[in-house]
Design a protein around this motif. Structure first.
Motif, PDB file in Angstrom:
ATOM      1  N   VAL A 270      47.170  35.555  16.828  1.00 55.72           N
ATOM      2  CA  VAL A 270      46.198  36.379  17.545  1.00 55.72           C
ATOM      3  C   VAL A 270      45.801  35.668  18.832  1.00 55.72           C
ATOM      4  N   VAL A 271      45.884  36.375  19.940  1.00 51.66           N
ATOM      5  CA  VAL A 271      45.372  35.873  21.217  1.00 51.66           C
ATOM      6  C   VAL A 271      44.232  36.805  21.628  1.00 51.66           C
ATOM      7  N   ALA A 272      43.025  36.267  21.697  1.00 47.69           N
ATOM      8  CA  ALA A 272      41.841  37.071  22.011  1.00 47.69           C
ATOM      9  C   ALA A 272      41.305  36.684  23.381  1.00 47.69           C
ATOM     10  N   TYR A 273      40.915  37.693  24.124  1.00 47.67           N
ATOM     11  CA  TYR A 273      40.390  37.488  25.475  1.00 47.67           C
ATOM     12  C   TYR A 273      38.884  37.693  25.442  1.00 47.67           C
ATOM     13  N   ASP A 274      38.157  36.607  25.653  1.00 42.72           N
ATOM     14  CA  ASP A 274      36.701  36.684  25.651  1.00 42.72           C
ATOM     15  C   ASP A 274      36.211  37.094  27.042  1.00 42.72           C
ATOM     16  N   GLU A 275      35.037  37.721  27.077  1.00 40.72           N
ATOM     17  CA  GLU A 275      34.434  38.147  28.344  1.00 40.72           C
ATOM     18  C   GLU A 275      35.458  38.921  29.172  1.00 40.72           C
ATOM     19  N   PHE A 276      36.123  39.855  28.501  1.00 37.82           N
ATOM     20  CA  PHE A 276      37.209  40.605  29.122  1.00 37.82           C
ATOM     21  C   PHE A 276      36.690  41.599  30.161  1.00 37.82           C
ATOM     22  N   ALA A 277      35.492  42.126  29.930  1.00 39.30           N
ATOM     23  CA  ALA A 277      34.950  43.136  30.830  1.00 39.30           C
ATOM     24  C   ALA A 277      34.379  42.483  32.088  1.00 39.30           C
ATOM     25  N   GLY A 278      34.103  43.323  33.082  1.00 41.22           N
ATOM     26  CA  GLY A 278      33.547  42.858  34.346  1.00 41.22           C
ATOM     27  C   GLY A 278      34.288  43.496  35.502  1.00 41.22           C
ATOM     28  N   LYS A 279      33.684  44.480  36.121  1.00 43.71           N
ATOM     29  CA  LYS A 279      34.369  45.253  37.163  1.00 43.71           C
ATOM     30  C   LYS A 279      34.824  44.402  38.337  1.00 43.71           C
ATOM     31  N   THR A 280      34.080  43.356  38.643  1.00 50.21           N
ATOM     32  CA  THR A 280      34.378  42.562  39.842  1.00 50.21           C
ATOM     33  C   THR A 280      35.405  41.465  39.602  1.00 50.21           C
ATOM     34  N   LYS A 281      35.850  41.298  38.372  1.00 51.70           N
ATOM     35  CA  LYS A 281      36.811  40.232  38.075  1.00 51.70           C
ATOM     36  C   LYS A 281      38.165  40.543  38.705  1.00 51.70           C
ATOM     37  N   THR A 282      38.764  39.514  39.255  1.00 54.20           N
ATOM     38  CA  THR A 282      40.094  39.682  39.849  1.00 54.20           C
ATOM     39  C   THR A 282      41.168  39.412  38.811  1.00 54.20           C
ATOM     40  N   THR A 283      42.266  40.145  38.899  1.00 58.76           N
ATOM     41  CA  THR A 283      43.332  40.059  37.900  1.00 58.76           C
ATOM     42  C   THR A 283      44.685  40.064  38.593  1.00 58.76           C
ATOM     43  N   ASP A 284      45.614  39.344  38.022  1.00 56.95           N
ATOM     44  CA  ASP A 284      46.995  39.365  38.511  1.00 56.95           C
ATOM     45  C   ASP A 284      47.644  40.664  38.050  1.00 56.95           C
ATOM     46  N   ARG A 285      47.952  41.536  38.990  1.00 56.78           N
ATOM     47  CA  ARG A 285      48.525  42.834  38.631  1.00 56.78           C
ATOM     48  C   ARG A 285      49.848  42.670  37.901  1.00 56.78           C
ATOM     49  N   GLY A 286      50.601  41.641  38.272  1.00 56.14           N
ATOM     50  CA  GLY A 286      51.871  41.393  37.585  1.00 56.14           C
ATOM     51  C   GLY A 286      51.666  41.067  36.122  1.00 56.14           C
ATOM     52  N   LEU A 287      50.554  40.366  35.795  1.00 54.03           N
ATOM     53  CA  LEU A 287      50.238  40.049  34.404  1.00 54.03           C
ATOM     54  C   LEU A 287      49.974  41.322  33.615  1.00 54.03           C
ATOM     55  N   VAL A 288      49.250  42.252  34.229  1.00 52.47           N
ATOM     56  CA  VAL A 288      48.948  43.519  33.554  1.00 52.47           C
ATOM     57  C   VAL A 288      50.236  44.257  33.225  1.00 52.47           C
ATOM     58  N   ASP A 289      51.192  44.258  34.148  1.00 51.51           N
ATOM     59  CA  ASP A 289      52.466  44.954  33.913  1.00 51.51           C
ATOM     60  C   ASP A 289      53.245  44.322  32.765  1.00 51.51           C
ATOM     61  N   ILE A 290      53.261  42.968  32.724  1.00 49.86           N
ATOM     62  CA  ILE A 290      53.958  42.289  31.625  1.00 49.86           C
ATOM     63  C   ILE A 290      53.273  42.594  30.302  1.00 49.86           C
ATOM     64  N   MET A 291      51.922  42.589  30.294  1.00 45.84           N
ATOM     65  CA  MET A 291      51.176  42.876  29.077  1.00 45.84           C
ATOM     66  C   MET A 291      51.449  44.287  28.590  1.00 45.84           C
ATOM     67  N   LYS A 292      51.533  45.240  29.510  1.00 46.74           N
ATOM     68  CA  LYS A 292      51.820  46.628  29.107  1.00 46.74           C
ATOM     69  C   LYS A 292      53.146  46.707  28.360  1.00 46.74           C
ATOM     70  N   ASN A 293      54.159  46.037  28.900  1.00 40.81           N
ATOM     71  CA  ASN A 293      55.472  46.059  28.255  1.00 40.81           C
ATOM     72  C   ASN A 293      55.434  45.364  26.903  1.00 40.81           C
ATOM     73  N   TYR A 294      54.749  44.215  26.840  1.00 42.55           N
ATOM     74  CA  TYR A 294      54.673  43.471  25.589  1.00 42.55           C
ATOM     75  C   TYR A 294      53.927  44.266  24.519  1.00 42.55           C
TER      76      TYR A 294
END
Length: 672
Positions: A270-294
């Motif tokens: 299990v990999v859990a992401y704490d404090e995942f919410a927050g509209k102003t947080k910056t994210t690597d869009r490429g990471l989101v794409d890899i996560m979607k596929n996984y």
């Protein structure tokens, strides 16, 4: 000792521990509960008080002598040097130094790094190559004149976890307990007091265990602060990893292209992401794409290679607004960072746990009773990942054809996970299977409803199923929609047919005329008050008899006074109203009740209510009988709400804000 504690020690002796002991031994050690219970399990896994006392002292001594506190790191290093070797407890991570062709360890608290570690240890414990594992190890000091050579030597190392759990033995032991007993044992194992939770609230807590028993399970929980959303993923199991949502990267999570090292999903269940919410947080869009596929395909590609993994993904975070506000002005994913606010990503989520239903943790909610050593349970849950229970529901129910493949996968994975957790031996009755399936459908429907609000290309889905035995169709609705339908929190929702005992249909408009019928109230439902529940039936009454065997404790007397207040508002101002209470009592409370009722009599007389009472030890049913011909059968009497937080909790003063207990209220008119 409680009967359940005795029973647990009888059938799982040596695998259980008293849950308040962790507080006794922890001190100021910043260490997960599974580490402490590993040690307690060595010395305190018994119900013998003398052995427990001695064991607690032994564990305290071990922590005092061997646990590495960051501020005492130099003292520990000096001890190792002076003694030649010393046993320590620390969090260790390992990296391959390809220039020297050797593995090197880093100690989180001791502050040492690049300490050589034997290949054999890595082959036996590969998880050391990830973000760190708590270990008991012997560290030696051997001075050397060799250039660039360190004096530190790891002589032996053992990760803190039970090597294995006997799943067959566990399943056999489960047969000795009822469903309710087993659920309470699991709650106690998680450190919680089951007496403080309703069945639905317990189910919410147990759903947090599903990622540990189901491969590639994707769970999200958003809600207020202080409800323990991340606790389980950091404390319960050595097979789970909790990371801050802001620390996630492609290399850390999946694979490092430069070194070729597999990331967290390759080592953890299990990999859990704490404090995942927050509209102003910056994210690597490429990471989101890899996560979607996984999350969709259980695989990911980095560079030219494709990798597979079975790690479940959990996302926990805080909401910014109340549920009614989100339903009216945005959606329940409103608090997510911009790049995760992506319907394709969110469609991969198997279940959305309503964190706003989970009570904020207070002292009363923690247990001092027995539960499994969390490390033992963690190994059992890991073993259960090998089992496939996704088709179990099929023997009882058939899902609607309109449910998409992705929706169906989500539903059956949640169902299968809960079934493994609560019924590990597979012995599940139809009524129990129905409870789990209803809840699993609701958790997925919550995701789909929000996706439909975010993107009109998502079509409506009929989240229903057919009972194979009866042929009856059952439709499921989420609790927040039942509560806040049409943004009218105070709408009265009545069943309009027998099907509504499955909560399949709700009346969408306020009652205009009084009628026979039944009202179903769900666990954790809000928006319910005596006024909107049965206030209209009381209007103009001159005589009312309340039958309720439990009017004795302070909160029950509060409920009664709130009922009396409603009567004062509904009665004819110029007339008196007679209120007669028939209740039960025992020797422990009867004198206090007489005194309370005496004061109530004088108090209510001032507002035109003539109050009388009697004690009847034979009553059980609860009802309100009104002289206008109506009888209201109360499944739980006036006690329809869960415990509030006391004087400083606004729920104490506003009935509609309180969480309800599951119950039924039936309205019957007797023309005679």
């Amino acid at each position: 000792m409680k009967i359940l504690d005795k029973k647990l020690n009888e059938f799982f002796g040596g695998k259980v521990v008293r849950k308040d002991l962790t507080k006794l031994v922890k001190g100021d050690a910043i260490v997960p509960i599974y580490v402490l219970e590993y040690l307690l399990g060595q010395y305190c896994a018994t119900d013998d008080e003398e052995t427990i006392t001695q064991g607690v002292e032994t564990v305290k001594s071990i922590l005092a002598k061997h646990f590495v506190h960051r501020d005492e790191a130099q003292i520990i290093k000096s001890t190792v040097r002076e003694k030649g070797s010393h046993r320590i407890i620390d969090k260790v991570s390992v990296r391959l130094n390809d220039r020297k062709d050797q593995y090197e360890a880093t100690f989180a608290n001791l502050g040492l790094s690049k300490v050589p570690i034997a290949d054999d240890i890595i082959r036996e414990h590969q998880k050391l190559l990830s973000s760190g594992v708590w270990c008991i190890l012997t560290l030696a000091y051997i001075s050397t004149d060799e250039r660039d050579s360190l004096p530190w030597v790891i002589e032996s190392l053992k990760p803190i976890q039970i090597a294995s759990g006997d799943l067959d033995e566990y399943k056999e032991g489960r047969k000795q307990f009822t469903k309710e007993e087993w659920i309470d044992i699991l709650l106690q194992t998680m450190g919680l007091n089951p007496d403080e939770f309703t069945f639905r609230s317990k189910l919410l807590q147990l759903t947090r265990l599903v990622p540990f028993v189901e491969n590639n399970y994707n769970l999200i929980e958003l809600g207020p602060k202080g409800t323990g959303k991340s606790h389980i993923f950091s404390e319960l199991s050595p097979h789970g990893m909790l990371i801050s949502g802001g620390e996630v990267s492609k290399a850390k999570l999946f694979v490092n292209n430069s070194s070729g090292e597999i990331g967290l999903v390759g080592y953890w269940d299990v990999v859990a992401y704490d404090e995942f919410a927050g509209k102003t947080k910056t994210t690597d869009r490429g990471l989101v794409d890899i996560m979607k596929n996984y999350m969709a395909n259980k695989s990911f590609s980095r560079g030219t290679q494709v990798y597979g993994a079975s790690a479940s993904m959990v996302f926990v975070g805080n909401t910014d607004h109340s549920v009614p506000y989100m339903l009216r002005h945005s959606n329940l994913f409103d608090a997510l960072p911009k790049d995760y606010y992506d319907t394709a990503f969110l469609d991969r989520i198997h279940a959305y746990l309503p964190g706003w239903e989970v009570q904020k943790l207070c002292n009363d909610m923690f247990t001092s009773d027995y539960g499994f050593i969390v490390d033992y349970l963690a190994e059992i849950l890991k073993e259960q990942r090998k089992e496939d229970r996704t088709n179990e529901y099929n023997q009882f129910f058939e899902l609607s054809d309109s449910i998409t493949t992705r929706d169906k996968t989500a539903i059956i994975k949640t169902y299968a996970g809960l079934s493994k957790v609560i019924f590990p031996d597979g012995n599940i009755a139809e009524t129990d299977a129905k409870e789990l399936l209803d809840f699993a459908i609701e958790c997925r429907k919550r995701v789909k409803q929000q996706l439909q609000k975010m993107d009109e290309t998502f079509e409506a889905v009929d989240f229903s199923y057919i009972n194979r035995k009866t042929g009856k169709k059952v439709s499921i609705e989420t609790l927040e929609v039942i509560e806040y339908l049409n943004d009218e929190q105070k709408d009265i929702l009545l069943s309009n047919s027998a099907e509504n005992t499955d909560n399949s249909k709700v009346e969408k408009s306020k009652i205009k005329t009084l009628s026979n019928g039944q009202r179903i109230i769900l666990d954790n439902q809000t928006g319910i008050s005596y006024e909107n529940l049965f206030g209209d039936y009381l209007a103009g009454a001159n005589s009312i008899t309340l039958i309720d065997p439990y009017i004795r404790l302070p909160y029950q007397l509060r409920n009664f006074m709130e009922f009396a207040k409603l009567l004062s508002e509904k009665k004819n101002k110029e007339n008196e109203l007679r209120l007669h209470l028939i209740t039960n009592n025992n020797e422990d409370f009867i004198e206090g009740a007489r005194e309370a009722f005496s004061q109530i009599t004088y108090s209510l007389e001032t507002i035109g209510i003539i109050f009388t009472y009697e004690f009847d030890e034979n009553i059980h049913d609860r009802s309100i009988k009104i002289d206008n011909g109506w009888k209201i059968v109360l499944g739980r009497g006036l006690d329809i709400w869960q415990k509030t937080g006391g004087w400083y909790d606004i729920n104490e003063y506003i009935q509609e804000k309180r969480l309800c207990k599951a119950c039924e209220v039936t309205f019957i008119y007797d023309e005679g």
